[in-house]
Design an enzyme around this catalytic site. Structure first.
Site, PDB file in Angstrom:
ATOM      1  NE  ARG A   9       2.026  -0.962 -10.036  1.00  0.00           N
ATOM      2  CZ  ARG A   9       2.259  -0.675  -8.762  1.00  0.00           C
ATOM      3  NH1 ARG A   9       3.496  -0.614  -8.321  1.00  0.00           N
ATOM      4  NH2 ARG A   9       1.265  -0.432  -7.943  1.00  0.00           N
ATOM      5  N   PRO A  60       9.932   5.900  -9.386  1.00  0.00           N
ATOM      6  CG  PRO A  60       9.455   6.613 -11.542  1.00  0.00           C
ATOM      7  CD  PRO A  60       9.125   5.555 -10.550  1.00  0.00           C
ATOM      8  CD  GLU A  61      11.281   9.148  -3.875  1.00  0.00           C
ATOM      9  OE1 GLU A  61      11.801  10.178  -3.429  1.00  0.00           O
ATOM     10  OE2 GLU A  61      10.883   8.233  -3.158  1.00  0.00           O
ATOM     11  CG  HIS A 105       3.636  -4.034 -20.007  1.00  0.00           C
ATOM     12  ND1 HIS A 105       2.264  -4.116 -20.016  1.00  0.00           N
ATOM     13  CD2 HIS A 105       4.084  -5.115 -19.324  1.00  0.00           C
ATOM     14  CE1 HIS A 105       1.899  -5.213 -19.365  1.00  0.00           C
ATOM     15  NE2 HIS A 105       2.972  -5.827 -18.940  1.00  0.00           N
TER      16      HIS A 105
END
Ligand SMILES: [Zn+2]
Length: 287
Positions: free
Chosen positions: A124, A2-3, A106
């Site tokens: 992650r 994500p930016e 997760h």
């Protein structure tokens, strides 16, 4: 990954859905993120009203009713899901990357409101949630970061004087968060294409005119992407399980060997590794 535009899209949906709502309960299923979620996290958040959801760079900032803050960073693979009590959601993901539905594994944190749950998923585990006790600590938390392209501080004078005498290339500066916040590898290539500047050009060689272009297109590229991301949220069925990149029309990123999209330019897109990151640029119109 994500930016800034992706994070802004998450912010918008969160702000719309949880603003002015009170946290009823917090469940932490797995504390292991980039920073371990403290044991006091659940009790701290419980009973707090979310005043609003802000963003700085890639950080989401939940303003709480006791004048403290909860910051959320999505890291490499974090997604925020909204699950409603009564409504059957087709798509829970507030981003246009990763799975549109809530994954089974997760799910690290659940923040429960009266009518919905906010679930943070991060396979992650590079993302994190953090409590910041007051405004001055919040300012301190971001002191190492340069202005966002949207801020008035990111002006020609700032850019030009920052580059004075700098031997490093312009591409590395666009990724340097202490110079400007929120631009990642994809958008850096796009901004330089729009500005007609080669990524490996030394920063000190940029004219004031070049700096003006950097200023204008940094804003434009990010804003356009926010707009497009918004439209692809509504169009999730087409991107099922995909990252959403296919839908985004990049000018140079990931277009190695293809022809330049600029009107009347007969150049080709080249790929080059600059400071360990891949850069894409036109061999003719970027100088
Ligand atoms: Zn070109």
């Amino acid at each position: 990954m994500p930016e800034l535009p992706e994070v802004e899209i998450v912010r918008k949906s969160l702000d719309k859905k949880i603003k002015q709502k009170k946290v009823k309960k917090v469940i932490v299923r797995n504390r292991n993120l980039r920073f371990k979620i403290p044991l006091a996290f659940e009790n701290f958040l419980k009973g707090q009203k979310i005043i609003k959801v802000d963003r700085f760079s890639k950080y989401l900032i939940l303003s709480l009713s006791n004048n403290s803050y909860c910051i959320l960073h999505l890291g490499m693979s974090g997604t925020v899901h909204l699950v409603f009590k009564k409504k059957k959601n087709l798509f829970t993901n507030t981003s246009f990357y990763n799975s549109p539905l809530l994954p089974k594994k997760h799910n690290h944190v659940e923040i429960i409101f009266e009518d919905l749950k906010v679930i943070y998923n991060d396979p992650r585990r590079f993302g994190f949630l953090e409590i910041i006790k007051n405004l001055s600590l919040l300012k301190k938390r971001f002191i190492h970061l340069g202005p966002e392209p949207f801020q008035p501080e990111f002006c020609i004078k700032y850019i030009f004087s920052f580059f004075k005498g700098k031997e490093k290339n312009i591409k590395s500066f666009l990724l340097d968060q202490s110079f400007v916040s929120g631009i990642g590898n994809i958008y850096a290539s796009e901004i330089l294409f729009m500005s007609k500047i080669k990524p490996n050009k030394k920063a000190r060689l940029l004219s004031k005119k070049d700096c003006k272009k950097i200023m204008i297109y940094s804003k434009k590229v990010l804003l356009d992407s926010i707009k497009k991301g918004g439209s692809s949220i509504r169009d999730f069925t087409n991107t099922f399980g995909k990252t959403g990149n296919n839908q985004r029309s990049f000018k140079v990123y990931d277009r190695e060997g293809l022809s330049c999209k600029r009107f009347k330019c007969y150049g080709f897109i080249k790929k080059k590794i600059i400071s360990n990151r891949s850069s894409f640029f036109c061999n003719i119109c970027q100088k």
